[in-house]
Every structure is written in structure tokens, then in C-alpha cells.
Design an enzyme around this catalytic site. Structure first.
Site, PDB file in Angstrom:
ATOM      1  N   ASP A 313      30.281  39.309  63.500  1.00 33.74           N
ATOM      2  CA  ASP A 313      30.967  39.689  64.726  1.00 33.74           C
ATOM      3  C   ASP A 313      30.335  38.940  65.872  1.00 33.74           C
ATOM      4  OD1 ASP A 313      32.975  41.380  64.032  1.00 33.74           O
ATOM      5  OD2 ASP A 313      31.625  43.103  63.795  1.00 33.74           O
ATOM      6  N   ASP A 350      27.511  47.324  91.503  1.00 34.39           N
ATOM      7  CA  ASP A 350      28.278  47.208  90.249  1.00 34.39           C
ATOM      8  C   ASP A 350      27.294  47.243  89.084  1.00 34.39           C
ATOM      9  OD1 ASP A 350      29.830  46.556  88.137  1.00 34.39           O
ATOM     10  OD2 ASP A 350      30.632  44.686  89.000  1.00 34.39           O
ATOM     11  N   PHE A 383      35.834  49.163  91.076  1.00 35.32           N
ATOM     12  CA  PHE A 383      36.971  48.544  90.397  1.00 35.32           C
ATOM     13  C   PHE A 383      38.029  49.603  90.130  1.00 35.32           C
ATOM     14  CE2 PHE A 383      39.260  47.446  86.545  1.00 35.32           C
ATOM     15  CZ  PHE A 383      39.603  46.118  86.768  1.00 35.32           C
ATOM     16  N   SER A 384      39.268  49.272  90.383  1.00 33.73           N
ATOM     17  CA  SER A 384      40.323  50.205  89.999  1.00 33.73           C
ATOM     18  C   SER A 384      41.415  49.447  89.274  1.00 33.73           C
ATOM     19  CB  SER A 384      40.909  50.909  91.242  1.00 33.73           C
ATOM     20  OG  SER A 384      41.829  50.056  91.873  1.00 33.73           O
ATOM     21  N   ALA A 385      42.075  50.176  88.424  1.00 36.93           N
ATOM     22  CA  ALA A 385      43.124  49.535  87.623  1.00 36.93           C
ATOM     23  C   ALA A 385      44.249  49.068  88.539  1.00 36.93           C
ATOM     24  CB  ALA A 385      43.658  50.502  86.590  1.00 36.93           C
ATOM     25  N   ARG A 388      42.554  45.949  90.595  1.00 41.64           N
ATOM     26  CA  ARG A 388      41.865  45.040  89.664  1.00 41.64           C
ATOM     27  C   ARG A 388      40.808  44.207  90.376  1.00 41.64           C
ATOM     28  NH1 ARG A 388      45.577  41.421  87.139  1.00 41.64           N
ATOM     29  NH2 ARG A 388      46.944  41.789  88.883  1.00 41.64           N
ATOM     30  N   LYS A 402      35.960  40.883  94.890  1.00 38.15           N
ATOM     31  CA  LYS A 402      35.893  39.946  93.762  1.00 38.15           C
ATOM     32  C   LYS A 402      36.726  40.510  92.623  1.00 38.15           C
ATOM     33  CE  LYS A 402      32.022  41.077  90.733  1.00 38.15           C
ATOM     34  NZ  LYS A 402      31.431  42.384  91.120  1.00 38.15           N
ATOM     35  N   ASP A 529      37.308  48.708  60.100  1.00 36.48           N
ATOM     36  CA  ASP A 529      36.607  47.681  59.314  1.00 36.48           C
ATOM     37  C   ASP A 529      36.590  48.030  57.829  1.00 36.48           C
ATOM     38  OD1 ASP A 529      35.899  45.922  61.294  1.00 36.48           O
ATOM     39  OD2 ASP A 529      34.083  47.025  61.820  1.00 36.48           O
TER      40      ASP A 529
END
Lengths: 688, 173, 560
Positions: A313, A350, A383-385, A388, A402, A529
């Protein structure tokens, strides 16, 4: 099971091993190992002969028969000792595990609801499908799947890791293991293992070696060793009629005695490897356990050595798992420092790894120190949906944002600004090279772009190069798109990659490799998996993974460290190599033993054969005795090697073979000449 | 399968056990009739022996061949037989092939050295010049085949036949 | 050792080297069914025999075909001998051969051993020779080569249940390989003086009559018969059974140094070529060259040692006891080494009369399992068993489940390979032990001391490994030896063939493992050396005690 280095030769282990060396003399136990069984039969025979010689003279001195007899038994005991030593550590671990598996009262629920009626029942009576409530302070009674609730669980009994882990319903953290303890909150679990089949049970039996079945290579090697034993049995037993005939035709001398024939037989049959074979196998499993990997079968350990393809992975194994900022690209006419400063300010609060990496990059490349966001009078905009974007609002109304290029584009346009062409191009090029672009804007001004990139772990490229030399192909599995995947793959130096991997795509890839005759190893943790894990030849499930994943795999990594796969491969190879080299060593030893014993055995019939006594051993009896003693002592001498394994170095097949042939083939040829001569000299010294 | 086995066996018995040897016989009787029939030496219409099969000689006037291990008597061509034990030879001056039995018991040859070793005796016994006998030995010495293969040899029967001729010629004169 | 002697060896090896490659490649073409020049004859044979050319056989069917075919062949040879007195082409009026000798000889020729307990010119009618023995010379050789091809198919096929068609394989072998070469060789041999006729034995006068038991012997009886046609296939098929008692020492069987050269070439040519055939068929010529190199590494030093030992006798000519003057020591040593190495078993000198160490060489080469060149076909499948064991051990040494020619070597292959190596060794040791321990066994020993032991050891080594040559001093035409040696030949042949075919079946069924840099290369010097050591160590360790009591003791006694 603490991951501490243990000394191989601790006294309690040795003490138990010594006792077991004797109890294992039971012929019913020895018969599993044809080589050592022949030694046992030979030892018994000489013992009988010894007893007989007290009453009837047998044509040789009783003290000689006695000494040969004793050393034959020692040969057997030394081999038993090696095996017991190898088993010892596993037994100790099993003991610890067993103590955490005590029978406890489980709170059995009638339905899957927490509020349903509770009946108390012994954990050993729980069956698959039963619902159980576990609350803070309870030990989880058996393996299960969380269906309701969230709790922190101390799994140190299994992993040795004392930090508690979160277990909750749904997702990849829903499996719980019997014997672990809930520290806070509560869980409703459905039992997934019947009594005696739990993970802990399996672990105990694995580390104890009780369920150890012979692996395919071990069976093949045993065939070879049995074949050699049979040949030598015939070669030595026929010496009796041969020497009777020869004594008759040469009209002198006495035929070879049973003692000498037995001594020769035991010296010739591959007792070195035969005696150490099971110790090597157990020690191999044990090294896995040392690496905190529980292999569900010895076959899996062995298969690990044969792996041709490693599916790794990307996240966690090849890269650090998070994107990191690596470059600031200012917009035309902007100062890069201004950009870095704004980027850092917007990221101060952040706490995501990406955000942290921006702060660090600004500090490291431009010396901009971290500041307290409140001290500079700014407010963090998370950050918010919806937007963005994230950023800060200053008290003076300034806004830094940003975010993804299109979001920032929208943002600056709304304020009457324009998105510069240069940055547009930079953004495209970052994406093309496999990175993730972020754009920083202050008000309507676009300051520049930040390059976020998957950072490949240090040293991983060299590791893959090593694997390539070992003949192992590495394939990176990632959910990223083709572009990103290709870039990371190139950075990491893997041989191939599978982008936008779905469980189906993984399974298909494994089947593809297998159809091409390759053995595939992979790691996995999620339920999705499981099909791929079940298909892979070596499947390492993360201990943090789901029950389904653990059941589909044939190994469980208690550390849940995806890089472990490489270590597992090395342990597998080491196991095979130790067997191979000791086999070669054992057979190469025979030549010297012939030169010690044959001239001595036939001397009375053909005195001329003394020419063959090239070691110039003192007397015929000492010669035979020296060979037998050497044969017994070499087992003891090689126990550390058998338990620790041959050091594996990632070299090409032919170089590896050449080195090992020189060391163990040629070494095996020469060592006994020196050893037997030395023992003969010592015997001479002590007896004279 | 049993039927196939048997028919295949019959077919190949016919091909390799009948057609093949018969065809070879046909070809070689045409090409090499002398060799195919045993390399028989014919003197005056009479077969006097085979160029390839040695004969026993023990009279001093003949060159002797090698000791023969055939039974019940030496050079019994109806049952060839070799020696089965090396002797420890102690005398170094006699050519070794005169003291050792051949492999077939029918060896028609001796080494030139072994022939020359006997010249004196033969010459004396039939009363001709040693040099003539030496010359005869030289004439009947076959060099290595193709210059390299095998060893130089003298065919004892042929040499003795020549010796008789020589003697007859001498008497005639 | 003389310069000329070494030159003859060099010429011989060079010619073998030059011819082996083209012939090997040609043989590969034959088995890949690319030669069909006589396809009408071939089709005719199949039609008569009811063979379906497209039918494939599983290993079981293949093995059954081998066995049924061998049993049928055995019956023919056995019956021909018993009843030859009533059959035609018997100008000498030989009576039927004894029951035990017929059994022994029939087994001997069917197993490609060609051990001879009888004297050909005094026992066998022309009919028995040509329709019994000569036929089996072809068929047993073809069987060996067929089994080799079946094993090679095991390596080349993937996930296949079948390993070829036995009837096709032997038909191809005989029609396109053995028969054409035999015709050429037979004619060449007659040109040198090998006889080929159907005349009755003829008498010629002895120049000097001799007295035996008070009667005068005036005639010499010269044998006849279709010898050349049989000698040709006897050499090409690594059979070795002579038309005459003394085999290729007999001047009618091997009259000149050139015929000797040709026969010697025929002994080794096909076994050497098959290395190239193998390489070509598995699609990797290096694999074939590896086997050849391993064989040569054992062959050449032993050849030199044999030649050297035979020259270490009194006199400059070396040990000429039991050797023919026209061949000399060098050709006798060369022949002894080649015939032992190839499981041919024909002789142009008497191995029994070699020096102890000179005689040790053929004995040891046989005991190594007939894998240094070995019999046609059987040499390759024998050395492949050793290669599998070598690959297995070296695979372990580098930490990888071994694979050979793309096939994983697992427990089953190891079991079969071990059996292949083990069975002949065991038969030699057990057989020799029985013989030295019984009166009937020791009764046949005429020669004293350690040499007598060597003779018995040689007899069992030769039969169990299907070589057929002998230390002649042992009287073996007795019920005891005819029976025990017959059984030893049977076990030595079929005890090996069956595991080989089982292995071929298992290998064919496997998938193919691609080569990676972790794969151990099974070519190159390192592997060659390991393979040769394996062959020498297994053979050496097994027989060291026996050899010590035989040739080694004899040698040490003789130098005292």
C-alpha cells in the site's frame, strides 16, 4: 508479548531444555524424524551389545563399546536439546498468553440490543453468533465484531502495546480480540469464534509449536535426508558381509564389529541437519514472533521466502501517508516570502498534517517563525465543504484564504480579482507531476501556489533496489489517480503500480501474477481487503484491522506496520537457507568421517589400508571414537546457528550460492578433518 | 494396449530383425564380400585361415602370437575368451604383449617389438639370414591406421605364411 | 602415457564434440515431429498397429505402455532362446538355451543392459541373435530415449495431463535416428572386416596343429553370422551385448583401430548429442551444455586416470593383459571409460585384467548411476534426477523454494528423484552382500582376495545400473547369478523408469514459474561444479567402503 530482545541462552530455558532432551528419547517421539530414529535404534543396539559384552566377550574392549554407546546417546540428546531450546521460548510466551485467557463470566445478551436481558455465562461456553456486552473494566470474553458502541480497549495482551486503541462498530476498527480489556465506555459485540478457535487459542498453539505441521520444503528435505539415511544404512550394514568375505579371502583379520558399523552409520547419516531440522523450523517461527508477527502456519513463513511480488500500500508503507508541502510558487510580481508568510499564517491553526507541513516549510526555507494566531489578532477560518478553503480573518478585515485552485479562483473573482495565468499553469504542472496544488490568496490578489506532495520515506528506494536484487518485484497499490501514482512510483523506485485501486482490481492483479507463476505477498487491514488477502500467497493482516481481514490472512502483524512485509520475506528466506546450508555442511562432513573410520575398521583385514588414515589418528579405536564425538559435538556447536539462522544478505542468487557453498560446503569438508584430529589428540592426551 | 504392443513388436521385429540385417547382408556381400565373409586368406585355392583370427604357434620356426585364454585350448575360435586377471610381470626385457593374454584370445597381432624379439630364434631355427627375417617383419608391420589410430602391429599368421614362402623359395634355389 | 595416446584421445573427443551438436539438434527436430521424410512408412505402421497419432498419454498410460511392450519383448527373446533348436537359421544346430540363462538374457536385452552370461558364438542361433537380441537392441534403446523425451515434455508442458505418446516416440526414434545411423555404421564396419553373412561356421586348417588331451587339433572353426548389423546398433543404442563372447575385443566384431574408433564414437555419440537435444527441447541451449560440461568434468579426469593407471605397469607398452595388440592401452582405457560411462557395456579389452585402479574407473563410473553420458535417454533422465536434487539443495541454500527449468521442485519431485538415485545403489549393495554371504555367490569367484570381491561388486554394479559390462572372472552362467542378476537388472531399469514417468506427469501438470533475478541459474560454472560434486559425493559415499575392500585394497597390496 513484549518486543524485547531476549537472550537465547537463559538458564531457565536451558534447564527445561535439558530435562526435555531426555523425555524426548521416547521412540514414539523420535520416529517422526527418521534420521534421529535411526540414531536411537543404533544407540539401543550398542547398549544391548554393551550389556551382552559384560557376560560374553565380543571381540572388542568393553570400554570402547561403552564410550561409543555413550556418545551415540549424546548425539540424540544434543539433538533433542536443540529442539527443546527452540521450543522453550515459545512455551514461555504461550504461558503468558494462557494466563490472559482465563475463563471469565461474560454478560450474554439475548438480542443485539444493549438493553436486552443479560445472563452470565462462562466465556468458554460462548458460541458464534452470541451477543455480549462488555463494559469498562471487563475483559472481552472472546473474539468478536463490535455491533454497537465505541470504547477504548487495552490490547497489550496481544500486541504488547500498552496505549489503548479505539474499537467501534462499522468500518475497519470493529474487531475485538478475546482476552483484551475495555478501559472506558462499552461495546456490544457479536461473537465470531467458537471456544478453542479464538485468535488467542491459535496464537498459543502457534507459539507453542504444538500445531506445527511440516512445511512443504521440510517434507521435501526430509525425503532427501531419509533417502541419504537409507543409502548409508545399506552402505554400512553391507560392510558386515563384505568384511566377513574379505577376512576370509585375505586369510587374516576380523570382520567389522556391530559397534563400529553403528558408529559409522551414525556418523554418515545426516545427523547434523536431521538433529537440527525441527529446531530450525521452530526458530524460524520464533523469529517471526520476535518481529511481532504471528504466522498462522509454518507454510506461510516458508512461502514468505519464496515471494516474487510484493503488493505494498502506498500510504504508510511507501509514503508517510500525508502530503507535505515542498515548494512555494509565487504569482507573477509577488515576493515568495510574502507568499510563504501568508501561507504559514493561514495554516497556523490548521492541525492537519498538510497544514503543519506548510508551517514547517515556511520556517525551514524562509526562516519565518511560527506565531500565535491570536497574538497577531487573527481568527482561524476552518475548512468547510461549502467553501473548500480555509484561512484567517484579520481584525483589520484582511482575509487570507488557501484551498483548491477552482475554489480560490471563484473566491477572487467574486471580489473582482483575476486568477493569474502563471498560477493556472503552475497548478496544472503540479497536478501533472503527481502533486496536489493549493492556491493562496489575500483578498482579490492571488499570492501564489503551494506544492503538496506525497513524500516517500527515506531509504525506501534502496530497500526496493535490494528486493529487486533478491528477485522480488514491488508493486505499489494506491487509490490515487494514474498521474499521481506514476509520480510517486517513480520517486519510490517501485517496479510497478496499481492506481485507483479497488478491492476488485487488487484481487485481479494478484490472480494475474499468480497465473504467471508468481507468489504474491500483500498486507491489508480492511474488510474489503479480505478477498485479496485470501487470494495472496502470503497475506499479512494488520492487527488493527478487521476480523475478516485477519481471518483471510495467514499472518497477523501485531505492530500493524506495513513495512514489516520486507522483514517477513527475509525471515522466510533465512529459514530456508539455514536448512540448505546445514544440509550441505552435514553431507560434506561425511568424507572426513570415512577417512577416520574406514581404515580403522578394515585395518586387521588389510593392514595396507593404513595409507588411508590421512589424518594420522593415533589408534583405530580412537579414530572411530573421535569421529563419533565430533559428530555429536557438532550438533551442539551449531545450535546457535540453527536458532539464529544464517544471516541473509540481499545478493543475487548465484553470488549467494557461491558464498554459502564456500562457507558450508568447503567448510563442511575441511572442518571435520581438523575437528576429528583435534579430538583424537585430546583423547590421546587424557588417556596417556 | 496389449494388442498395440504386440503388433508394434511384430512390425519392428520385421523391420529391425529381418529386413535390416538382410538388407545389410545384401549390400555388403556386394560391396565387401571378402570382409563380410571373414577375411579368409586363400592360398592356391585353399583357405588357410583368417587374416583376423590368430592361430596358435609354439614351434621355434614360427613367430609366436600372444598367449591365449580360450578354452579348452588356445586360439579356439569357436569360443573366444579373454584373460581375467592381470599378472604381476617381473621381467622387463621381454615385450609385454608376449607375456600377456589378449582380450579375445584370438588376437592375430603382436607388436613389432615382439616380432623382432623372436627374429633371432626363428632365423636360427629355419636357417635363414636374420636380416631377411627382419626385412620380412618390417614388410608385415602395419603402421598405425590413418597414421594415428591404434598401435603398430604385425599379423602373426601372415608373417608365418610369408616365412614359409621364403623358406620354400630358399629350398627351390 | 604417450603423446600418440593423448593425441588419439584428443582426436576422439574432438570428433565427438563436432558431431554431438548437429546430431543433438537433429534429434530434437525428430521429437518435435519436424522430420517426416518417411511419413508414409510411419503412417503405414500406425495403420497396421492401430496407433492413433494424435492421441496423448497420461504418465500412467505411458508407463503401462512401456511395461506391456517390455513384457512382450521379453517373451519373444525368452521363447526364441528356449526353442531355437527347433527354429531355422541355426546352422550350428545350437540347442535351446537353459531356462535361467534365457530369463537372464531376455531381461538383459529388454532392460538395455545387455549383460551376457553366455558366449554368443557358442550359444545363440542366427535367428535368436537377429530377431531376438538385435531387435531388442533397437527397442530397449528407443524405450530409453522415449522416456527421456517424456520427461523433457514434463518440463516444457504447462498444466498438461499428458506427456506424449509412447508408440510415436519409439517409432520416431527407430525410424529417424537409430535405423539410419545403424545402416551407415554397419556398412562402414564391414569395410573394416566385421563379418555379415549367414554361412555356417567354417573350418580352416591350423598352420601348426596343436595337441590337446593327447588328440591333435588340426582345424580352427571360424564363426559366421550377421554380426555387423547387430554390432552397429549395439554401440549406437548403448546396448553393448556382443555378437561374440569377447564382444568388441573379438577381431570379427572389431577388427581394426578404425573400426574401434567408429564403434567408440557410436558408443558415446547419441548420449552426448542428447544433451544438446535436451537443451534444444527445453528452449534453453545452455541447460544442455551444462549437463554435457558436468559429464565431461567427471569423464575426462577419470579417463586420464584410467589411462595413466594402465600405463603404470612394467614395460613401456603398459598393462597389455586382456588387451588387443592393435588397440593398445590407450584405446582400451578409452573404451573402458566410455563404455562404463555410457552404460554401453561392450568391451574391447577385459576390464577384469586391468590394474586395480584402472579397473576402478569403469566400476566407479557405473556406480555413479550411469549419468555421465549414461544410456541413450536413460543418461539424461538419470542426470536430471541429480540436477533436481542439486537444484533443491542449492535453492534452499539461497533461501528459495527451488525451481528447475521453470518448474517448482517440491516434495513429490524430491521423492521421485531420490528413488531414482537410491534404487540402483541399493540393489548393488544388497545384491553384493547376498552374493558374498552365500555359497552359490562365492562359488563363482575364481580369482583370489580383494579381486574376487571386485568381480562380484562389478557384476551387481553393472546389472543394477543397466551397463552390462563385466569383470569376466566371475562365473555367472549359474542359476543363482542368472536369477539374482536378472532381478537386479529389472529393478535397476523399471525401478527408475516408473518414478521418472511419475515425475514427468507431475511436472507436466505444474504451471510455469518465470525466471527472475532471484532464480538460481541452472547453467554456468557454479551449478556445473555443484552438480558434479553431488554426483561424485552421492556415488562416492555410497560405495567408498565397498571400493575400499575391492580395488583400493588390491592396489595397496600390489604396491607393497
Amino acid at each position: 508479548m513484549r518486543k524485547t530482545k531476549q537472550n537465547l541462552f537463559r538458564w531457565p530455558l536451558i534447564r527445561i531444555a535439558i530435562i526435555e532432551s531426555f523425555t524426548k528419547l521416547n521412540p514414539r517421539y523420535q520416529i517422526r524424524n527418521p534420521v534421529m530414529f535411526v540414531v536411537e535404534v543404533g544407540s539401543t543396539l550398542t547398549t544391548a551389545l554393551l550389556v551382552y559384552s559384560f557376560f560374553v566377550p565380543i571381540g572388542e574392549s568393553t570400554s570402547f563399546t561403552l564410550q561409543v554407546c555413550l556418545w551415540l546417546w549424546f548425539t540424540l540428546i544434543f539433538a533433542n536439546f536443540a529442539e527443546s531450546m527452540a521450543e522453550g521460548r515459545g512455551k514461555a510466551q504461550a504461558e503468558t498468553l494462557r494466563s490472559s485467557r482465563k475463563d471469565i463470566q461474560a454478560k450474554k445478551l439475548t438480542t443485539s440490543s444493549r438493553d436486552s436481558k443479560i445472563t452470565y455465562i462462562a466465556s468458554s461456553k460462548l458460541k458464534v453468533g452470541d451477543y455480549v456486552l462488555v463494559e469498562a473494566g471487563d475483559t472481552i470474553p472472546s473474539d468478536g465484531e463490535v455491533i454497537e458502541g465505541i470504547a477504548s480497549v487495552n490490547e497489550s495482551a496481544v500486541t504488547g502495546e500498552s496505549a489503548p486503541v479505539i474499537r467501534e462498530s462499522g468500518g475497519d476498527r470493529s474487531a475485538v480480540t478475546g482476552g483484551t480489556m475495555v478501559i472506558s465506555d462499552w461495546l456490544v459485540i457479536v461473537i465470531t469464534a467458537n471456544p478453542g478457535e479464538t485468535f488467542m487459542d491459535k496464537m498459543i498453539s502457534m507459539v507453542e509449536g504444538a500445531k506445527r505441521q511440516k512445511t512443504p520444503n521440510e517434507i521435501a528435505l526430509n525425503t532427501l535426508l531419509s533417502g541419504l539415511t537409507l543409502v548409508f544404512l545399506l552402505a554400512t550394514v553391507t560392510i558386515v558381509p563384505f568384511s566377513i568375505f574379505s577376512a576370509k579371502v585375505s586369510a587374516q583379520g576380523t570382520p567389522v564389529t556391530i559397534t563400529i558399523v553403528t558408529a559409522l552409520l551414525v556418523c554418515l547419516i545426516p545427523t547434523t541437519i536431521g538433529g537440527l531440522l525441527s529446531a530450525i523450523g521452530i526458530a524460524g517461527m520464533d523469529r517471526m514472533i520476535q518481529a511481532n508477527v504471528i504466522a498462522m502456519s509454518g507454510k506461510a513463513v516458508e512461502a514468505a521466502g519464496d515471494v516474487d511480488v510484493l503488493l505494498l500500500d502506498k500510504t504508510g508503507t511507501i509514503t508517510f501517508g500525508n502530503r507535505q508541502a515542498t515548494e512555494f510558487i509565487p504569482a507573477l510580481g509577488m515576493d515568495v516570502k510574502t507568499l510563504a508568510d501568508a501561507a504559514q499564517i493561514s495554516s497556523l491553526a490548521d492541525e492537519t498534517p498538510e497544514g503543519r507541513s506548510i508551517v514547517v516549510l515556511a520556517k525551514e526555507t524562509y526562516g519565518i517563525r511560527e506565531r500565535d494566531i491570536r497574538a497577531i489578532g487573527a481568527k482561524f477560518v476552518p475548512f468547510s465543504a461549502n467553501t473548500r478553503m480555509s484561512g484567517v480573518d484579520f481584525q483589520d478585515g484582511r482575509q487570507i484564504r488557501k484551498g483548491a485552485a477552482d475554489a480560490v479562483d471563484e473566491y477572487v473573482q467574486k471580489q473582482g480579482g483575476t486568477f493569474p495565468n502563471g498560477i493556472k499553469k503552475a497548478v496544472e504542472s503540479i497536478a501533472r507531476e503527481g502533486g496536489t496544488p493549493l492556491v493562496v490568496a489575500e483578498g482579490k490578489r492571488v499570492l501564489g501556489a503551494i506544492r503538496l506532495k506525497d513524500v516517500v520515506k527515506g531509504g525506501i528506494k534502496e530497500r526496493f533496489a535490494q528486493l529487486r536484487r533478491m528477485g522480488i518485484k514491488t508493486v505499489m497499490i494506491t487509490g490515487d489517480n494514474q498521474l499521481t501514482a506514476a509520480a510517486v512510483a517513480a520517486d519510490a523506485g517501485v517496479d510497478d503500480f496499481l492506481a485507483q485501486a479497488t478491492p476488485e482490481a487488487k484481487l485481479k492483479l494478484i490472480r494475474q501474477y499468480q497465473a504467471g507463476g508468481k507468489l504474491v505477498a500483500m498486507t491489508g487491514d480492511g474488510t474489503n481487503d479480505a478477498p485479496a488477502l485470501a487470494q495472496a500467497d502470503v497475506a499479512v493482516a494488520m492487527n488493527t484491522g478487521t476480523q475478516a481481514a485477519k481471518e483471510a490472512g495467514n499472518m497477523v502483524d501485531l505492530d500493524s506496520n506495513p513495512t514489516k512485509l520486507i522483514e517477513i520475506v527475509e525471515i522466510g528466506k533465512q529459514l530456508l537457507m539455514t536448512r540448505g546450508t546445514l544440509t550441505t555442511f552435514s553431507v560434506a562432513n561425511d568424507i572426513a568421517k570415512y577417512f577416520a573410520i574406514l581404515p580403522a575398521a578394515f585395518l586387521s583385514i588389510y593392514p595396507e589400508l593404513s595409507v588411508l588414515n590421512i589424518m594420522h589418528l593415533s589408534t583405530p579405536q580412537n579414530a572411530i571414537l573421535s569421529a563419533v564425538i565430533f559428530n555429536a559435538l557438532i550438533i551442539i556447536a551449531l545450535i546457535p546457528l540453527a536458532l539464529k539462522g544464517i544471516k541473509y544478505r540481499p545478493l543475487g542468487a548465484d553470488i549467494l550460492l557461491r558464498n554459502n557453498l564456500l562457507i558450508y560446503g568447503l567448510g563442511g569438508l575441511i572442518t571435520p578433518f581438523i575437528g576429528i584430529k583435534l579430538i583424537d589428540t585430546l583423547i590421546g592426551e587424557f588417556l596417556l | 494396449m496389449i494388442r498395440t504392443s504386440i503388433t508394434i513388436l511384430i512390425v519392428f521385429t520385421i523391420i529391425t530383425g529381418l529386413i535390416y540385417p538382410l538388407a545389410i547382408t545384401g549390400i555388403v556381400q556386394l560391396l565387401f564380400p571378402f570382409q563380410a565373409n571373414g577375411s579368409i586368406i586363400v592360398k592356391n585355392g585353399q583357405a588357410v585361415g583368417s587374416a583376423l583370427i590368430g592361430q596358435p604357434f609354439s614351434e621355434p620356426k614360427y613367430f609366436w602370437g600372444r598367449p591365449s585364454a580360450t578354452t579348452p585350448y588356445p586360439y579356439n575360435a569357436s569360443l573366444s575368451s579373454g584373460s581375467n586377471l592381470r599378472k604381476n610381470i617381473k621381467v622387463a626385457d621381454i615385450p609385454v604383449d608376449l607375456m600377456t593374454a589378449s582380450g579375445s584370445g584370438l588376437d592375430p597381432h603382436i607388436s613389432p617389438a615382439a616380432a623382432k624379439y623372436q627374429v633371432q630364434r626363428v632365423a636360427k631355427s629355419i636357417g635363414i639370414d636374420e636380416s631377411k627375417v627382419y626385412a620380412l617383419v618390417d614388410t608385415y608391420t602395419q603402421q598405425r591406421q590413418l597414421g594415428v589410430l591404434g598401435e603398430p602391429v604385425v599379423n602373426v599368421l601372415k608373417l608365418n605364411l610369408a616365412l614359409i614362402e621364403e623358406e620354400k623359395n630358399r629350398i627351390k634355389k | 602415457m604417450t603423446v600418440n595416446g593423448l593425441l588419439q584421445i584428443a582426436i576422439f573427443l574432438t570428433v565427438v564434440g563436432l558431431l554431438a551438436k548437429p546430431l543433438g539438434n537433429y534429434i530434437a527436430l525428430v521429437y518435435d515431429a519436424k522430420i517426416s521424410g518417411l511419413s508414409r512408412l510411419e503412417r503405414l505402421i500406425y495403420r497396421i498397429c492401430g496407433v492413433h497419432a494424435e492421441e496423448e498419454m497420461s504418465w500412467r498410460t505411458y508407463a503401462s505402455a512401456v511395461i506391456v511392450f517390455s513384457v512382450a519383448g521379453f517373451a519373444v527373446v525368452f521363447l526364441l532362446q528356449l526353442f531355437q533348436g527347433f527354429l531355422p537359421l541355426n546352422p550350428q544346430g545350437f540347442k535351446g538355451v537353459s531356462f535361467d540363462s534365457s530369463f537372464n538374457t531376455a531381461v538383459s536385452f529388454v532392460t538395455n543392459t545387455n549383460w551376457q552370461g553366455y558366449g554368443g558364438e557358442a550359444t545363440m542361433s542366427y535367428l535368436t541373435q537377429m530377431m531376438g537380441l538385435c531387435v531388442q537392441n533397437f527397442l530397449s534403446a528407443a524405450t530409453g530415449m522415449a522416456i527421456m523425451v517424456a520427461l523433457i515434455r514434463g518440463f516444457t508442458r504447462r498444466n498438461s495431463k499428458t506427456i506424449g505418446n509412447f508408440w510415436l516416440d519409439i517409432t520416431h526414434t527407430i525410424l529417424y535416428i537409430l535405423l539410419p545411423l545403424s545402416i551407415l555404421l554397419a556398412i562402414a564396419l564391414v569395410s573394416q572386416g566385421v563379418i555379415q553373412n549367414f554361412n555356417a561356421y567354417r573350418s580352416v586348417p591350423l598352420m601348426q596343429p596343436l595337441t590337446y588331451n593327447d588328440s591333435s587339433i588340426t582345424q580352427q572353426v571360424l564363426p559366421g553370422g550377421p554380426a555387423a548389423s547387430q554390432v552397429a546398433i549395439k554401440q549406437l543404442g548403448t546396448n553393448g551385448g556382443g555378437f561374440f563372447n569377447t564382444n568388441s575385443a573379438h577381431p570379427y566384431e572389431n577388427p581394426t583401430p578404425l573400426s574401434n574408433f567408429l564403434e567408440l564414437l557410436a558408443i558415446i555419440l547419441i548420449p552426448a548429442s542428447l544433451c544438446y537435444t535436451f537443451g534444444s527441447m527445453v528452449g534453453d541451449k545452455r541447460q544442455g551444455r551444462t549437463l554435457l560440461a558436468a559429464m565431461l568434468i567427471i569423464f575426462i579426469p577419470l579417463l586420464m586416470f584410467c589411462y595413466y593407471s594402465e600405463m603404470q605397469d612394467i614395460g613401456s607398452a603398459g598393462n597389455m593383459e586382456g588387451k588387443e595388440a592393435r588397440f593398445g592401452v590407450v584405446n582400451s582405457a578409452l573404451w573402458a571409460t566410455a563404455t562404463a560411462a555410457t552404460s554401453n557395456g561392450s568391451v574391447d579389452s577385459m576390464h577384469d585384467s586391468f590394474t586395480p585402479l584402472g579397473g576402478l574407473v569403469p566400476l566407479l563410473l557405473i556406480q555413479l548411476g550411469e549419468v555421465v553420458f549414461g544410456g541413450v535417454g536413460s543418461g539424461i533422465y538419470g542426470i536430471l534426477a541429480f540436477a533436481i536434487v542439486t537444484v533443491f539443495v542449492s535453492g534452499l541454500m539461497i533461501g528459495r523454494t527451488p525451481e528447475y527449468l521453470g518448474k517448482k521442485i517440491e516434495a513429490f519431485e524430491m521423492q521421485m528423484a531420490t528413488l531414482v538415485i537410491l534404487i540402483p545403489c541399493s540393489v548393488v549393495l544388497v545384491g553384493t552382500a547376498i552374493a558374498v554371504a552365500t555359497d552359490s555367490g562365492t562359488a563363482g569367484v575364481a580369482n583370489p582376495g580383494a579381486h574376487g570381491f571386485s568381480e562380484i561388486l562389478y557384476a551387481f554394479s553393472s546389472t543394477a545400473n543397466n551397463n552390462g559390462s563385466a569383470f569376466g572372472g566371475l562365473s555367472v552362467n549359474t542359476p543363482f547369478y542368472n536369477t539374482i542378476l536378472g532381478v537386479s537388472m529389472l529393478i535397476g531399469r523399471f525401478g527408475v523408469i516408473i518414478p521418472i514417468l511419475m515425475m514427468a506427469g507431475a511436472l507436466a501438470d505444474k504451471k510455469h514459474v518465470p525466471v527472475s533475478s532471484g532464480t538460481l541459474p541452472t547453467h554456468g560454472l557454479l551449478f556445473i561444479l555443484f552438480l558434479t560434486s553431488m554426483i561424485i559425493i552421492v556415488g562416492g559415499l555410497t560405495f567408498f567402503p565397498a571400493l575400499t575392500l575391492g580395488p583400493i585394497a588390491e592396489h595397496l597390496k600390489s604396491i607393497k
